[in-house]
Design an enzyme around this catalytic site. Structure first.
Site, PDB file in Angstrom:
ATOM      1  N   PRO A 171     102.971   1.161-102.462  1.00 26.40           N
ATOM      2  CA  PRO A 171     103.991   1.960-103.260  1.00 26.40           C
ATOM      3  C   PRO A 171     104.131   3.322-102.864  1.00 26.40           C
ATOM      4  O   PRO A 171     103.109   4.113-102.874  1.00 26.40           O
ATOM      5  CB  PRO A 171     103.600   1.820-104.795  1.00 26.40           C
ATOM      6  CG  PRO A 171     101.917   1.656-104.595  1.00 26.40           C
ATOM      7  CD  PRO A 171     101.626   1.035-103.091  1.00 26.40           C
ATOM      8  N   ASP A 178     104.664   4.227-106.862  1.00 29.08           N
ATOM      9  CA  ASP A 178     103.411   5.039-107.367  1.00 29.08           C
ATOM     10  C   ASP A 178     104.114   6.203-108.096  1.00 29.08           C
ATOM     11  O   ASP A 178     104.228   7.150-107.528  1.00 29.08           O
ATOM     12  CB  ASP A 178     102.841   5.271-106.210  1.00 29.08           C
ATOM     13  CG  ASP A 178     101.244   5.662-106.721  1.00 29.08           C
ATOM     14  OD1 ASP A 178     100.865   5.616-107.909  1.00 29.08           O
ATOM     15  OD2 ASP A 178     100.718   6.404-105.693  1.00 29.08           O
ATOM     16  N   TRP A 205      95.115   7.544-107.798  1.00 24.66           N
ATOM     17  CA  TRP A 205      94.667   6.398-106.957  1.00 24.66           C
ATOM     18  C   TRP A 205      94.135   5.086-107.660  1.00 24.66           C
ATOM     19  O   TRP A 205      94.149   4.056-107.045  1.00 24.66           O
ATOM     20  CB  TRP A 205      93.557   6.910-105.985  1.00 24.66           C
ATOM     21  CG  TRP A 205      94.246   7.978-104.875  1.00 24.66           C
ATOM     22  CD1 TRP A 205      94.169   9.264-105.050  1.00 24.66           C
ATOM     23  CD2 TRP A 205      95.103   7.798-103.818  1.00 24.66           C
ATOM     24  NE1 TRP A 205      94.965   9.731-103.860  1.00 24.66           N
ATOM     25  CE2 TRP A 205      95.368   8.608-103.267  1.00 24.66           C
ATOM     26  CE3 TRP A 205      95.334   6.318-103.202  1.00 24.66           C
ATOM     27  CZ2 TRP A 205      96.180   8.919-102.038  1.00 24.66           C
ATOM     28  CZ3 TRP A 205      96.079   6.495-101.895  1.00 24.66           C
ATOM     29  CH2 TRP A 205      96.336   7.484-101.520  1.00 24.66           C
ATOM     30  N   GLN A 217      95.802   5.741 -94.920  1.00 18.97           N
ATOM     31  CA  GLN A 217      95.258   4.911 -96.140  1.00 18.97           C
ATOM     32  C   GLN A 217      93.801   4.286 -96.004  1.00 18.97           C
ATOM     33  O   GLN A 217      93.544   3.594 -96.766  1.00 18.97           O
ATOM     34  CB  GLN A 217      96.298   3.801 -96.426  1.00 18.97           C
ATOM     35  CG  GLN A 217      97.784   4.249 -96.522  1.00 18.97           C
ATOM     36  CD  GLN A 217      97.673   5.172 -97.909  1.00 18.97           C
ATOM     37  OE1 GLN A 217      96.849   5.141 -98.578  1.00 18.97           O
ATOM     38  NE2 GLN A 217      98.636   6.056 -98.096  1.00 18.97           N
ATOM     39  N   TRP A 254      94.583   3.816-100.038  1.00 16.18           N
ATOM     40  CA  TRP A 254      94.909   2.635-100.565  1.00 16.18           C
ATOM     41  C   TRP A 254      94.023   1.429-100.276  1.00 16.18           C
ATOM     42  O   TRP A 254      93.856   0.411-100.765  1.00 16.18           O
ATOM     43  CB  TRP A 254      96.358   2.166-100.262  1.00 16.18           C
ATOM     44  CG  TRP A 254      97.094   1.260-101.483  1.00 16.18           C
ATOM     45  CD1 TRP A 254      96.903   1.401-102.708  1.00 16.18           C
ATOM     46  CD2 TRP A 254      97.861   0.122-100.992  1.00 16.18           C
ATOM     47  NE1 TRP A 254      97.717   0.040-103.285  1.00 16.18           N
ATOM     48  CE2 TRP A 254      98.114  -0.544-102.252  1.00 16.18           C
ATOM     49  CE3 TRP A 254      98.245  -0.647 -99.812  1.00 16.18           C
ATOM     50  CZ2 TRP A 254      98.913  -1.650-102.346  1.00 16.18           C
ATOM     51  CZ3 TRP A 254      98.785  -1.795 -99.983  1.00 16.18           C
ATOM     52  CH2 TRP A 254      99.175  -2.159-100.846  1.00 16.18           C
ATOM     53  N   LYS A 287     102.714  17.061 -85.443  1.00 10.76           N
ATOM     54  CA  LYS A 287     102.905  16.132 -86.757  1.00 10.76           C
ATOM     55  C   LYS A 287     104.328  16.789 -87.066  1.00 10.76           C
ATOM     56  O   LYS A 287     104.547  17.965 -86.850  1.00 10.76           O
ATOM     57  CB  LYS A 287     101.880  16.111 -87.669  1.00 10.76           C
ATOM     58  CG  LYS A 287     101.588  17.536 -88.042  1.00 10.76           C
ATOM     59  CD  LYS A 287     100.832  17.219 -89.598  1.00 10.76           C
ATOM     60  CE  LYS A 287      99.964  18.332 -89.968  1.00 10.76           C
ATOM     61  NZ  LYS A 287      98.887  18.137 -90.958  1.00 10.76           N
ATOM     62  N   LYS A 324     107.514  20.629 -92.330  1.00  7.41           N
ATOM     63  CA  LYS A 324     108.504  21.470 -92.774  1.00  7.41           C
ATOM     64  C   LYS A 324     108.176  23.046 -91.948  1.00  7.41           C
ATOM     65  O   LYS A 324     109.352  23.574 -91.470  1.00  7.41           O
ATOM     66  CB  LYS A 324     108.677  21.870 -94.362  1.00  7.41           C
ATOM     67  CG  LYS A 324     109.529  20.819 -94.987  1.00  7.41           C
ATOM     68  CD  LYS A 324     109.692  21.434 -96.477  1.00  7.41           C
ATOM     69  CE  LYS A 324     110.287  19.961 -97.313  1.00  7.41           C
ATOM     70  NZ  LYS A 324     109.748  20.108 -98.512  1.00  7.41           N
TER      71      LYS A 324
END
Length: 1077
Positions: free
Chosen positions: A63, A102, A540, A575, A579, A612, A615
């Site tokens: 999610p 989530d 989590w 993850q 997750w 990466k 912003k």
RNA sequence: GGGCCCGUAGCUUAGCUUGGUGGAGCGCACGGCUGAUAACCGUGAGGUCCUGCGUUCGAAUCGCAGCGGGCCCA
């Protein structure tokens, strides 16, 4: 016989026949059109319903957090999922595919706090928790809606109408039920531990919520007065002076060598200091000591008898009550001073030392990072801001050796970016340390892609895992379902809403969020009142239970039995700690096994330089930007084909443009035959494959074979999650096989204007290839696939399945595969390419036929390729004749030149060498060559009459080709192109030059393909005029000229007149459409 | 500081498992093709295969060390 009226005929044709399509691949038009079609026809629902009797495949969507905007990484994630799910569906899998969200947690709280202008938890309390929760919910729901549309624009098919949402009561129950299981299995623990703490959010945060970023902190050396020794201090180092008020001990390593040093300070005074021997020099330099002398060295283990005086005990009354001793600890390293300041309330290692030696866990800091009354004058100060005050106080007490600053990685709150502190607090934990071994066993049963994701990365993470702190002192989350008795402290863990309502005798439905559940009071067996503990779950924990929550377990255990555990999940490599881990932990608690069978770990999207996207760097590329410019299908196939799923993807606009070009080629390939098919009224219903099977040319059989091979390869790659290779195979097929070769080969056949079986065979083959291709690309470019399928199938077959996504995945037809033919065609292509090369050498354009090409083969495959594909070679090389020279033989028209090897001849013949060289040059080279084939030595007469014997080493042979012949190597031999001109060839060459120019003018005038014209041509050059005249009828036919005049003087007439320069000959062409005459 | 992954032409990449003269696409230059034409084909230039050391007759490929990038951790 019924006469069909023209209008009737037309509408019938439009209804039943394949349509012509736009010139240009227009992604926006196709994609919005197809998505509209999906919406109005409920295509997604139909596709899922179509497979409901298929094999079950349980997919769990990791999610996303409803931030409001999807980014390239989340787009890639959903694209991978979508491609695999479409593929599985076509392979007759019945999918469980709810999208997930989530929706709880600090990030939303922080955002909402920002909107409301809140600074702390107090603001929330005074605003009202109920109001605050409503705002959070509203925020989450709004963003969920926005992001759903963005995901759908990608073509992502999940169950978007019924997503699982962590904020729903039924979802909350799944978390509750899981905690109850943990309680039953004795896997939860409530106790005081040191946790990561965000002072701004005033809550504990999990290890996984800590971001490490560079930060500047004080770096100070401090000395503690040793009680047992005269004028002696022990030196410690810290970057957190604010923890000094909480200092309870000093730790040293038992085996490190420590030194007692007599040091002269900058004021000329003498003092004794204790620190690691190897670090003395450095520490004293920092403290500006002028000189020193090592009095004694001792091992750490011998320092434990000493105690010391807390440096601020005069300020902090409590500190004078505590004892301060030196203890041993293995974690101490020979860095800084080698003596470690221990504040059990503010560090993990410190806490352990404290527990081990029964020290008080002195933690005089409150939830907002302010000192408590326990530390005298510091009370109420923000700890981070107290650093300088404390340093000053140490200085004033002459306890400060040095003070500098250091840049290091330090933990920050993942949401509000505040520096975290470590605090000893009472929290709830899952005893992961007790489950670790079982978890490690269980991950071996999971299929990991790539393999190292499980065997190295995830394994390492689990091995280092600590107990999981699941409690948060916040509002917007799943309330921890534990009720505690005010009187006897006994605990009740509630597993479901019904259980809660029964226990509390509540009849009206209640919401399971704070503050509503907080108001529920239970009766304790002891007669006391039980109130809920105030904490909410670590967010989590929410997503950790997704695999059963999405099946509505525990309410619906039947569905759970049918589907669980998940067949596959796929998420990014971050993850591993997220997750993949939280799900495994929760699942071990609940069911004692892994909740997934197969995991595809994918990469991150980086910018074109491999940095990466962030912003602050300003290098973010929005998916919407790519879609607006090139379309979703281009974005999809770009991210899928650029790198392996598990590698990071360097986003590059040029690469996207390339993929877009590829789709344009596919579009061109697809639309190319449609006007001809339409013109010919081609009906796949009446021209079945069986009807044309006997009319197939070699190239037709070849492309069919290629298609089958590609199906096989793509299928194999998909089974291994190698989406990049699957897509690349398709791309290669489209560009190399279809566009650059097959379409080129069959073009002349499409121009035949009769009911010709050769042409119909090509149509049918193309038709079948396109239909198959639409299925093969369906998982990757679902819109374009649907568009092609709609035109090719739905417009033709009344009983066709309504969507390409409902079709079965293409099967390999082994009977139509011919690997030898594929190999031979590869060779043929190589021959044709080499012919182009050779032509360039003799400056003969492809428009001009050549007399013959001679293929000197170096493999049997090349011989069979040349024989079997002779027609293909003739057409593509524009050659009148193909000759093949067998393997081992040489083209007999080749000449040879004998080149004397002077370095070998000189030493042998000395002064006669010149004569020998002369003889070799003048003798018949081909005779010499043949003789050397049979014998190692040859006798020659030289000009002085003598006979000499020369050997093979003394002569090199160079082949020479006849005049006007050029050669070039190909994959399996050499081609010789005989470009000698004949009248016939010149005639054809010029005729084609004329045709080409007339066609150019037709195109320029935008004449319809079938439109007839009148042409008049002026060629003053008599020879060329006659050459062109030879093929007058051929020219007329090719350009659809009703009348063609060729003259040497008459100035041409027509709507359009143009002068051309053809091979330095001036040709003027006039052209008029028939209908205008 | 540690774990895992990545590093090949200006750009994007194949080859690495199993060592044997590095291959493509884009871009660039030149030429060609032409009723798919804002498409296409051929040729050419362009490489310290991140660096160094080692193993080997031979290393882009195997090993070690380092550099740069990513994710995760301390």
């Amino acid at each position: 016989m019924r006469i069909i009226k023209e209008t009737e005929f037309c509408s019938w044709r439009l209804l039943v026949m394949i349509e012509e399509v736009n010139d240009k691949y227009d992604a926006q038009r196709i994609e919005t059109g197809v998505q509209e079609l999906w919406r109005t026809n409920s295509t997604y629902e139909k596709v899922r319903a179509h497979r409901k009797d298929g094999k079950k495949l349980f997919f769990v969507d990791g999610p996303p957090y409803p931030t409001g905007k999807i980014h390239l990484g989340t787009a890639w994630n959903k694209i991978i999922k979508d491609s695999l799910l479409r593929y599985y569906s076509m392979n007759n899998y019945h999918l469980q595919d709810r999208a997930g969200w989530d929706m709880h947690g600090l990030p939303i709280e922080v955002k909402v706090e920002g909107v409301l202008g809140f600074k702390s938890k107090k603001d929330i309390e005074s605003y009202g928790v109920e109001n605050f929760i409503d705002k959070c919910k509203e925020f989450a729901m709004k963003n969920k809606g926005d992001m759903t549309l963005q995901f759908q624009r990608l073509g992502s098919w999940l169950d978007w109408d019924e997503p699982y949402m962590t904020l729903k009561d039924e979802y909350i129950e799944a978390a509750w039920w899981t905690l109850k299981r943990a309680h039953e299995n004795n896997l939860i623990d409530r106790g005081e531990r040191v946790v990561n703490w965000c002072p701004r959010c005033a809550t504990a945060i999990a290890d996984s919520e800590v971001d490490y970023e560079d930060k500047t902190d004080p770096s100070v050396y401090i000395k503690f007065k040793v009680n047992e020794l005269e004028n002696t201090h022990i030196v410690i180092w810290t970057t957190t002076p604010w923890t000094i008020p909480s200092n309870m001990a000093v730790a040293v390593h038992p085996q490190i060598e420590y030194a007692k040093v007599k040091a002269i300070n900058s004021r000329g005074g003498t003092e004794n200091l204790i620190m690691a021997k190897d670090l003395v020099e450095n520490v004293l330099k920092m403290g500006r000591y002028t000189d020193y002398e090592i009095i004694e060295t001792i091992l750490g283990v011998d320092l434990t008898g000493y105690s010391y005086e807390h440096p601020l005990s005069d300020i902090i009354p409590k500190q004078s009550e505590f004892e301060h001793n030196i203890y041993l600890a293995e974690f101490v390293t020979a860095e800084n001073s080698g003596c470690v300041h221990i504040a059990p309330g503010h560090g993990l290692d410190d806490f352990e030392v404290g527990v081990k030696h029964n020290l008080p866990i002195f933690c005089p800091v409150d939830h907002e990072g302010l000192y408590t009354e326990d530390v005298g004058k510091y009370a109420g100060l923000n700890v981070k801001e107290a650093n300088s005050t404390i340093i000053d106080d140490l200085e004033a007490r002459q306890k400060l050796i040095s003070q500098t600053s250091i840049q290091h990685r330090y933990g920050h709150c993942w949401r509000c970016k505040s520096s975290i502190i470590y605090l000893a607090t009472v929290q709830w934990f899952i005893k992961v340390s007790e489950m670790k071994e079982d978890m490690l066993e269980e991950i071996k049963n999971v299929e990991w892609t790539p393999e190292w994701a499980g065997s190295s990365r995830f394994k390492d993470w689990i091995e280092g895992a600590r107990d999981w702190c699941i409690s948060r002192q916040r509002y917007w989350g799943i309330p921890i379902p534990v009720w505690k008795c005010d009187v006897c402290d006994s605990l009740d863990v509630i597993g479901t809403k019904k259980e809660l309502m029964d226990r509390a005798n509540i009849d009206n439905d209640i919401e399971l969020h704070r503050p509503y559940v907080d108001q529920v009071v239970l009766d304790c067996k002891c007669g006391g009142n039980m109130n809920r503990v105030e904490d909410v779950f670590d967010v989590w924990f929410d997503s950790a239970v997704a695999s059963w929550a999405t099946l509505n377990f525990p309410q619906d255990s039947e569905t759970f039995e049918q589907w669980w555990p998940a067949d596959f999940i796929t998420e990014g490599h971050d993850q591993t700690r997220g997750w993949f881990y939280s799900q495994l932990g929760a699942s071990m608690i609940a069911f004692g096994k892994a909740p997934y069978k197969s995991v595809l770990m994918h990469g991150f999207t980086l910018d074109q330089h491999g940095k990466k996207m962030s912003k602050s760097l300003g290098n973010i590329v929005e998916p919407s930007e790519v879609i607006e410019k090139y379309g979703a299908d281009t974005l999809r196939i770009y991210v899928l084909s650029t790198s392996a799923p598990w590698e990071d993807l360097k986003f590059n606009w040029e690469g996207v443009a390339n993929i877009h070009r590829l789709l344009n080629i596919l579009w061109n390939v697809y639309r190319f035959p449609l006007p001809y098919m339409s013109l010919d009224n081609f009906n796949p219903l009446s021209v079945q494959f069986d009807d044309i099977e006997n009319h197939l040319r070699m190239e037709d059989k070849w492309i069919i074979s290629r298609m089958n091979t590609v199906i096989q390869e793509v299928t194999e790659y998909m089974e291994k999650y190698m989406l990049h290779r699957a897509v690349r195979k398709i791309n290669e097929f489209i560009v190399e096989d279809l566009s650059r070769w097959y379409i080129q080969l069959i073009r002349p056949r499409t121009w035949i204007e009769a009911d010709d079986s050769d042409k119909l065979a090509a149509y049918r083959v193309l038709y079948d290839i396109f239909v198959t291709l639409s299925k093969l690309i369906a998982p990757f470019t679902p819109h374009l696939a649907e568009e092609m399928y709609r035109n090719l199938q739905l417009n033709v077959y009344n009983d066709a399945l309504p969507s390409v996504h409902m079709c079965d995945w293409p099967e390999v037809n082994k009977g139509l595969q011919n690997i030898d033919l594929e190999k031979q065609m590869r060779i043929a292509r190589s021959i044709v390419e080499s012919c182009s090369n050779a032509r360039q050498k003799v400056k003969r354009k492809l428009r001009w036929p050549v007399k013959r090409i001679v293929i000197s083969a170096q493999s049997e495959d090349a011989v069979s390729a040349a024989r079997k594909l002779e027609t293909v070679l003739k057409d593509q090389a524009n050659a009148k004749q193909i000759e093949v020279v067998d393997v081992g033989s040489q083209w007999e028209e080749l000449g040879v030149v004998a080149v004397p090897e002077t370095s070998k001849i000189g030493p042998e013949f000395k002064k006669d060498a010149g004569l020998v060289i002369q003889a070799i040059k003048t003798t018949d080279a081909s005779l010499l060559y043949k003789t050397f084939k049979e014998s190692d030595e040859v006798e020659l007469y030289i000009s002085n009459g003598e006979k000499v014997t020369i050997n093979r080493d003394m002569v090199n042979f160079t082949e020479t080709v006849p005049e006007e012949v050029a050669s070039a190597e190909f994959s399996d031999g050499i081609v010789y192109v005989d470009a000698a001109l004949t009248r016939e060839i010149e005639s054809e060459g010029f005729a084609r030059e004329v045709i080409r120019r007339v066609q150019d003018m037709r195109k320029d005038m935008q004449l319809a393909v079938e439109e007839n014209i009148f042409v008049s041509i002026l060629i003053e050059d008599e020879r060329v005029r006659e050459l062109v005249f030879d093929l007058k009828d051929f020219i007329a036919k090719e350009v659809r000229a009703e009348e063609l005049r060729i003259s040497g003087s008459e100035v041409p007439e027509g709507d359009r007149l143009k002068d051309w320069d053809v091979e330095s000959i001036s040709i003027t062409i006039g052209l008029t459409p028939s209908k205008k005459r």
